[in-house]
Write an enzyme that holds these catalytic residues in place. Structure first.
Site, PDB file in Angstrom:
ATOM      1  N   GLY A   1       0.506  -1.540  -0.046  1.00 43.29           N
ATOM      2  CA  GLY A   1       0.066  -0.313   0.127  1.00 43.29           C
ATOM      3  C   GLY A   1       0.924   1.211  -0.345  1.00 43.29           C
ATOM      4  N   LEU A   2       1.995   1.077  -0.304  1.00 46.42           N
ATOM      5  CA  LEU A   2       3.533   2.701  -0.748  1.00 46.42           C
ATOM      6  C   LEU A   2       3.190   2.830  -1.939  1.00 46.42           C
ATOM      7  CD1 LEU A   2       5.657   1.864   2.801  1.00 46.42           C
ATOM      8  CD2 LEU A   2       3.326   3.525   2.075  1.00 46.42           C
ATOM      9  N   GLY A   3       2.766   1.673  -2.357  1.00 51.60           N
ATOM     10  CA  GLY A   3       2.642   2.329  -4.529  1.00 51.60           C
ATOM     11  C   GLY A   3       4.004   2.349  -4.586  1.00 51.60           C
ATOM     12  N   SER A   4       4.144   1.412  -4.696  1.00 52.51           N
ATOM     13  CA  SER A   4       6.018   0.902  -5.014  1.00 52.51           C
ATOM     14  C   SER A   4       5.620   0.777  -6.747  1.00 52.51           C
ATOM     15  CB  SER A   4       6.914  -0.354  -4.137  1.00 52.51           C
ATOM     16  OG  SER A   4       6.546  -2.181  -5.019  1.00 52.51           O
TER      17      SER A   4
ATOM     18  N   ASP B   1      -2.793   6.143  -6.905  1.00 50.89           N
ATOM     19  CA  ASP B   1      -1.561   6.162  -6.919  1.00 50.89           C
ATOM     20  C   ASP B   1      -0.498   6.579  -7.512  1.00 50.89           C
ATOM     21  OD1 ASP B   1      -2.258   3.859  -4.597  1.00 50.89           O
ATOM     22  OD2 ASP B   1      -0.608   2.853  -5.557  1.00 50.89           O
TER      23      ASP B   1
HETATM   24  O1  PMV Z   1      -3.331  -0.139  -1.585  1.00 51.92           O
HETATM   25  P1  PMV Z   1      -2.532   0.199  -2.648  1.00 51.92           P
HETATM   26  O2  PMV Z   1      -2.158   1.808  -1.780  1.00 51.92           O
HETATM   27  O3  PMV Z   1      -2.192   0.848  -4.084  1.00 51.92           O
HETATM   28  O4  PMV Z   1      -4.026   1.518  -2.739  1.00 51.92           O
HETATM   29  C1  PMV Z   1      -5.726   1.070  -3.175  1.00 51.92           C
HETATM   30  C2  PMV Z   1      -6.231   1.736  -3.050  1.00 51.92           C
HETATM   31  C3  PMV Z   1      -7.400   1.486  -3.998  1.00 51.92           C
HETATM   32  O5  PMV Z   1      -8.920   2.450  -3.754  1.00 51.92           O
HETATM   33  C4  PMV Z   1      -7.748  -0.218  -2.550  1.00 51.92           C
HETATM   34  C5  PMV Z   1      -7.282   1.475  -5.096  1.00 51.92           C
HETATM   35  C6  PMV Z   1      -7.346   2.103  -5.821  1.00 51.92           C
HETATM   36  O6  PMV Z   1      -7.119   1.944  -7.593  1.00 51.92           O
HETATM   37  O7  PMV Z   1      -7.750   2.983  -5.561  1.00 51.92           O
END
Ligand code: PMV
Length: 327
Positions: free
Chosen positions: A105-108, A152
């Site tokens: 979830g940190l956009g790697s 992201d």
């Molecule tokens: O898992 P991450 O931080 O890449 O984020 C996903 C965010 C969602 O809202 C769940 C999906 C999206 O594409 O926005």
């Protein structure tokens, strides 16, 4: 030997994940403590007959022609060539490294794409503007995420706090995403401390997004209510930040986490870290990103940050990043 280096930061979603996919606003900020880096070194024809791609973190060292279609690095590179109309690639070596934890979830993925796009376009003497870096990274996000909202690549390419509303193409005149421009950056007059706690569990955003979609299809009314509530929280959060009252984000984070639990994307590990942070004095806490694993975030007054971090570690966090948002 000319060398071109580019970096791109990580990111966290502060508010609005999942609901953002359905046209509601979300807030995300760059995390500059971690970053992806791409270095291009031009080499003589004799030494390297074509482009070589090296990523020591994942043990990759191969000629571009050796990467299979669908490989994200290959697709990023090809998209830059296509955008710039390049057919003859000067021999060079692309080296990619990253300190951003993968699948958490940190956009790697988006950061690696953005760093490659920047370094490669500079090497090819046509550095691309942020808008194009973001648009190309978005295409690669589709490989990682399936139906990404675009948040992201946006926050990472612009390296600014972003209030993001995904444009929805087919709203039938009664959609939720029709407010203002899709991307707005905003200012943070009063910086605040966020702790990012990693569960150590990798989770694929593609899967959680797919599960939420199925649940929404099975029960649209309930999910639309949840998404709308999350969107209102994101709006209130932007107002709290812009008006210089970041402490107000605490209860908003707690509320947002509750709705993410209702969507079915939290997990016992995430809940444990969230509760530990709150009990140790955090002003609020929630999961961040796709959920089911990856990261959670907690808001703390600076003097409490170490105690909150200790509590999160005791509750099982595999790693903690403490970052000042807005500095
Ligand atoms: O898992 P991450 O931080 O890449 O984020 C996903 C965010 C969602 O809202 C769940 C999906 C999206 O594409 O926005």
């Amino acid at each position: 030997m000319p060398t071109f280096t580019a970096t791109a930061p990580g990111k966290i979603i502060l508010f609005g994940e999942h609901a953002v996919v359905y046209g509601h606003p979300a807030l995300a900020v760059p995390v500059t403590k971690v970053c992806a880096k791409a270095i291009i070194t031009g080499e003589s024809q004799a030494k390297v007959p074509e482009m070589r791609v090296v990523a020591p973190d994942i043990g990759l060292d191969a000629p571009l022609s050796g990467l299979k279609p669908g490989n994200p690095a290959r697709e990023v590179i090809k998209s830059v060539f296509a955008t710039l109309g390049v057919t003859q690639i000067p021999p060079c070596t692309l080296t990619v490294t990253s300190t951003i934890p993968i699948a958490s979830g940190l956009g790697s993925g988006a950061a690696i794409s953005a760093a490659i796009i920047r370094a490669l376009s500079a090497f090819l003497k046509h550095p691309l503007p942020n808008e194009q870096v973001s648009a190309l990274a978005y295409e690669i996000e589709k490989i990682h995420h399936g139906t990404p909202s675009g948040i992201d690549n946006t926050v990472i390419a612009f390296e600014k706090p972003v209030y993001f509303v995904k444009p929805l193409p087919s709203l039938n005149g009664r959609g939720t995403g029709g407010e203002g421009p899709a991307i707005q950056t905003f200012s943070i007059p009063q910086p605040f401390t966020i702790l990012i706690g990693n569960t150590g569990i990798s989770s694929l955003t593609k899967e959680t997004v797919g599960d939420v979609r199925q649940a929404w299809q099975a029960n649209p009314k309930r999910y639309q209510r949840i998404f709308a509530a999350v969107g209102s929280i994101a709006k209130a959060a932007r107002h709290a930040i812009e008006s210089g009252h970041p402490a107000r984000l605490g209860p908003l984070m707690d509320e947002n986490h509750y709705f993410l639990q209702e969507m079915g994307v939290s997990s016992p590990e995430l809940d444990r870290l969230v509760n530990a942070a709150r009990q140790a004095g955090a002003l609020g806490a929630k999961l961040s990103g796709g959920g089911r694993g990856g990261n959670m975030i907690a808001l703390a007054e600076k003097p409490q940050a170490d105690a909150v971090a200790q509590a999160m570690l005791k509750a099982g966090a595999m790693g903690i990043i403490i970052t000042q948002v807005g500095e």
